[in-house]
Design a protein around this motif. Structure first.
Motif, PDB file in Angstrom:
ATOM      1  N   THR A   1       0.835  -1.208   0.000  1.00  0.00           N
ATOM      2  CA  THR A   1       0.000   0.000   0.000  1.00  0.00           C
ATOM      3  C   THR A   1       0.865   1.251   0.000  1.00  0.00           C
ATOM      4  OG1 THR A   1      -1.700  -1.212   1.225  1.00  0.00           O
ATOM      5  CG2 THR A   1      -1.897   1.172   1.160  1.00  0.00           C
ATOM      6  N   SER A   2       1.931   1.229   0.783  1.00  0.00           N
ATOM      7  CA  SER A   2       2.858   2.367   0.803  1.00  0.00           C
ATOM      8  C   SER A   2       3.442   2.610  -0.579  1.00  0.00           C
ATOM      9  CB  SER A   2       3.993   2.108   1.807  1.00  0.00           C
ATOM     10  OG  SER A   2       3.507   2.055   3.118  1.00  0.00           O
TER      11      SER A   2
ATOM     12  N   TRP B   1       0.914   4.425  -2.750  1.00  0.00           N
ATOM     13  CA  TRP B   1       0.866   5.859  -2.441  1.00  0.00           C
ATOM     14  C   TRP B   1       2.120   6.570  -2.941  1.00  0.00           C
ATOM     15  CZ3 TRP B   1      -3.474   7.936  -1.974  1.00  0.00           C
ATOM     16  CH2 TRP B   1      -4.512   7.399  -1.214  1.00  0.00           C
TER      17      TRP B   1
ATOM     18  N   GLN C   1      -1.545  15.450   1.263  1.00  0.00           N
ATOM     19  CA  GLN C   1      -2.522  14.471   1.737  1.00  0.00           C
ATOM     20  C   GLN C   1      -2.037  13.043   1.507  1.00  0.00           C
ATOM     21  OE1 GLN C   1      -5.098  15.310   3.625  1.00  0.00           O
ATOM     22  NE2 GLN C   1      -4.353  17.405   3.379  1.00  0.00           N
ATOM     23  N   VAL C   2      -1.300  12.821   0.428  1.00  0.00           N
ATOM     24  CA  VAL C   2      -0.700  11.507   0.206  1.00  0.00           C
ATOM     25  C   VAL C   2       0.309  11.218   1.317  1.00  0.00           C
ATOM     26  CG1 VAL C   2       0.748  10.123  -1.331  1.00  0.00           C
ATOM     27  CG2 VAL C   2      -1.053  11.565  -2.295  1.00  0.00           C
TER      28      VAL C   2
ATOM     29  N   ARG D   1       0.194  12.320   4.264  1.00  0.00           N
ATOM     30  CA  ARG D   1      -0.566  12.042   5.486  1.00  0.00           C
ATOM     31  C   ARG D   1      -0.987  10.575   5.540  1.00  0.00           C
ATOM     32  NH1 ARG D   1      -5.884  12.288   7.431  1.00  0.00           N
ATOM     33  NH2 ARG D   1      -6.719  12.788   5.390  1.00  0.00           N
ATOM     34  N   GLN D   2      -1.398  10.037   4.376  1.00  0.00           N
ATOM     35  CA  GLN D   2      -1.764   8.620   4.322  1.00  0.00           C
ATOM     36  C   GLN D   2      -0.561   7.742   4.664  1.00  0.00           C
ATOM     37  OE1 GLN D   2      -4.932   7.551   3.863  1.00  0.00           O
ATOM     38  NE2 GLN D   2      -5.494   9.709   3.743  1.00  0.00           N
TER      39      GLN D   2
ATOM     40  N   GLU E   1       0.034   7.950   8.472  1.00  0.00           N
ATOM     41  CA  GLU E   1      -0.950   7.255   9.294  1.00  0.00           C
ATOM     42  C   GLU E   1      -0.834   5.740   9.187  1.00  0.00           C
ATOM     43  OE1 GLU E   1      -2.675   8.537  11.544  1.00  0.00           O
ATOM     44  OE2 GLU E   1      -2.588  10.673  11.079  1.00  0.00           O
ATOM     45  N   GLN E   2      -0.318   5.256   8.057  1.00  0.00           N
ATOM     46  CA  GLN E   2      -0.190   3.806   7.891  1.00  0.00           C
ATOM     47  C   GLN E   2       0.709   3.155   8.934  1.00  0.00           C
ATOM     48  OE1 GLN E   2      -0.717   3.308   3.074  1.00  0.00           O
ATOM     49  NE2 GLN E   2       0.912   2.242   4.081  1.00  0.00           N
TER      50      GLN E   2
ATOM     51  N   TRP F   1       7.136  11.691   8.420  1.00  0.00           N
ATOM     52  CA  TRP F   1       7.074  10.301   7.970  1.00  0.00           C
ATOM     53  C   TRP F   1       8.330   9.558   8.403  1.00  0.00           C
ATOM     54  CZ3 TRP F   1      10.017   7.027   5.065  1.00  0.00           C
ATOM     55  CH2 TRP F   1       9.404   5.837   4.632  1.00  0.00           C
TER      56      TRP F   1
END
Length: 277
Positions: free
Chosen positions: A49-50, A53, A85-86, A88-89, A92-93, A228
């Motif tokens: 998933t990372s 993104w 915003q990317v 941020r995803q 948060e992961q 991050w």
């Protein structure tokens, strides 16, 4: 009484369906655990998933660089807002991966072999596009000529920050020649004269609104990148303590050193100068 919408299309072919459009047959079968441990699936999906993104982030940064090179700052504002915003995803992961305890991880860690996030070519691309150029890192990709060639192209190209400084120079601002044209393969080095250019912009936003806004978007980008990195350090520390990384690094101590790298140094330095004579 049925609540079905009579307009729902049910006559579908594999290539015209939702799953076909998103290639879900490939995406959802791309998880290949090498152990029988339940928690390896979390580890794989987290990193896949990372990478998705990061693929979007590379896509957006490439567009931003192209716009600045063409002298167009305005389109970058929407692009960099999305990039934020990317980021941020991605940040948060880490909370999901932190549910993996040391006991759980050690049960399948050995199946990773030498595989490591250090070898993520998309993360390396992001670093190069943001100006953290490390030519030696290309050696990690000698096994994949296509990837190495892609990264080598980024290594030899101006970063987003480089292009912004060149844009300011073309606008008649006093960017030193050695900052506007240099060896792009080398990490950027801060310059006092650039701080003064940013001081001019920050102290007169009415006349430099686009440049002022771009500066703040870049500060957002760097701050989120560093957050991050910090969350990465804390997650690794929490899961493996101070063991060496699977890719051969020193682990947590190696990752902590990356926090010392400033991507856009003068945009931080100028904050000390604003308001001074």
């Amino acid at each position: 009484m049925s609540d079905d919408d009579p307009g729902i299309i049910t006559e579908l072919a594999p290539d015209s369906s939702y799953g076909g459009y998103l290639c879900l047959d490939q995406l959802l079968t791309a998880q290949k655990p090498r152990s029988t441990h339940h928690d390896e699936m979390l580890f794989i999906i987290q990193h896949q998933t990372s990478e998705l993104w990061m693929k979007l982030l590379v896509h957006e940064l490439a567009a931003a660089i192209a716009h600045v090179r063409a002298g167009e700052l305005s389109p970058c504002f929407k692009i960099l807002a999305r990039a934020k915003q990317v980021q941020r995803q991605l940040f948060e992961q880490w909370a999901v991966l932190e549910t993996l305890t040391p006991t759980e991880y050690v049960r399948f860690r050995d199946v990773l072999g030498p595989a490591s996030g250090l070898q993520s070519h998309q993360f390396r691309a992001i670093e190069f596009m943001l100006g953290n150029k490390q030519a030696a890192r290309l050696n990690l990709f000698s096994f994949d000529v296509k990837v190495k060639t892609f990264l080598d192209g980024l290594l030899h190209s101006p970063s987003l920050y480089d292009e912004f400084l060149r844009y300011l120079s073309r606008r008649g601002m006093a960017i030193p020649a050695e900052c506007a044209e240099r060896d792009w393969t080398q990490p950027y080095e801060r310059h006092a004269a650039v701080v003064q250019v940013f001081k001019t912009i920050y102290e007169d936003p009415e006349n430099y609104w686009a440049e002022y806004d771009m500066c703040e978007k870049l500060v957002d980008l760097e701050e989120n990148f560093q957050l991050w990195r910090f969350r990465h350090v804390k997650t690794v520390e929490r899961v493996i303590g101070f063991k060496r990384g699977t890719g051969g690094t020193a682990g947590v101590s190696f990752l902590r050193k990356t926090l010392e790298t400033a991507l856009f140094p003068e945009l931080l330095d100028v904050r000390t100068e604003i308001g001074s004579a």
